[in-house]
Design a protein around this motif. Structure first.
Motif, PDB file in Angstrom:
ATOM      1  N   CYS A  73       0.803  -1.226   0.000  1.00 60.05           N
ATOM      2  CA  CYS A  73       0.000   0.000   0.000  1.00 60.05           C
ATOM      3  C   CYS A  73       0.840   1.282   0.000  1.00 60.05           C
ATOM      4  N   CYS A 137      -3.185  -2.506   6.056  1.00 59.15           N
ATOM      5  CA  CYS A 137      -2.815  -1.695   4.897  1.00 59.15           C
ATOM      6  C   CYS A 137      -3.843  -0.592   4.663  1.00 59.15           C
ATOM      7  N   MET A 141      -5.849   1.857  -1.086  1.00 54.58           N
ATOM      8  CA  MET A 141      -4.821   1.221  -1.911  1.00 54.58           C
ATOM      9  C   MET A 141      -5.059  -0.287  -2.005  1.00 54.58           C
ATOM     10  N   SER A 142      -5.497  -0.913  -0.912  1.00 53.61           N
ATOM     11  CA  SER A 142      -5.778  -2.350  -0.917  1.00 53.61           C
ATOM     12  C   SER A 142      -6.891  -2.683  -1.900  1.00 53.61           C
TER      13      SER A 142
END
Length: 194
Positions: A73, A137, A141-142
């Protein structure tokens, strides 16, 4: 290397006794050294130098925390550093590295600057893959990562489900629907015969 003069160790003046030096590698140190791996951290290093008849034995004991970007991430991730490293320094005509542990420095200079060695010992202690624990994370982004990742249909996992970073299960059928139809022809190929 004038900004790292604190890390100069004069070898010619050392007696046969054991000498101890302590260093605190903080954010300023990592930013000044300008290495690729570590930009932030707080690592305490205890260095013992012992003079022998033909060389100087340096033993580094490093403990602390560094921050590196997560491979998944890209958010900062705290990694614990706990390492012991050794360096043998000899005096000679010109600077050379005989091996990973043996360094020759010019006898005229008679001192060694260990700033880069301190950084290298910390950087070498960072694992190749450094990711947050599942669920830690960056959520945005994940989600993007899951959307664009390739998934093998023949994983070792017999459940047919894939666990994402949040610990939730994703149905494999949902993922296989997103596979590009041009790859369908490759499913029947056997790579075992090669």
């Amino acid at each position: 290397m004038a900004k790292f003069s604190l890390y100069n160790i004069p070898l010619k003046n050392l007696s046969q006794a054991k000498h101890t030096y302590e260093y605190e590698l903080d954010r300023k140190f990592f930013e000044a050294i300008d290495g690729d791996e570590v930009r932030k951290g707080n690592v305490k290093v205890v260095l013992t130098v012992r003079k022998t008849s033909s060389a100087y034995e340096f033993n580094f004991d490093s403990k602390g925390i560094v921050q590196v970007p997560c491979n998944r991430c890209l958010d900062d991730l705290d990694l614990e550093i706990d390492s012991q490293n050794r360096l043998i320094v000899k005096l000679g005509k010109e600077y050379s590295e005989e091996s990973d542990e043996v360094i020759i420095i010019p006898e005229d200079e008679g001192e060694i600057n260990i700033a880069w060695f301190l950084y290298e010992f910390v950087a070498l202690n960072i694992p190749i893959k450094h990711v947050h624990e599942p669920g830690k994370c960056n959520k945005a982004m994940s989600t993007k990562f899951r959307k664009h990742r390739a998934v093998s249909k023949n994983d070792d996992d017999d459940s047919g489900d894939i666990v994402d970073d949040d610990g939730d299960f994703t149905d494999e059928e949902e993922i296989t629907e997103n596979i590009d139809p041009r790859w369908e022809g490759l499913k029947g190929l056997s790579l075992e015969d090669n």
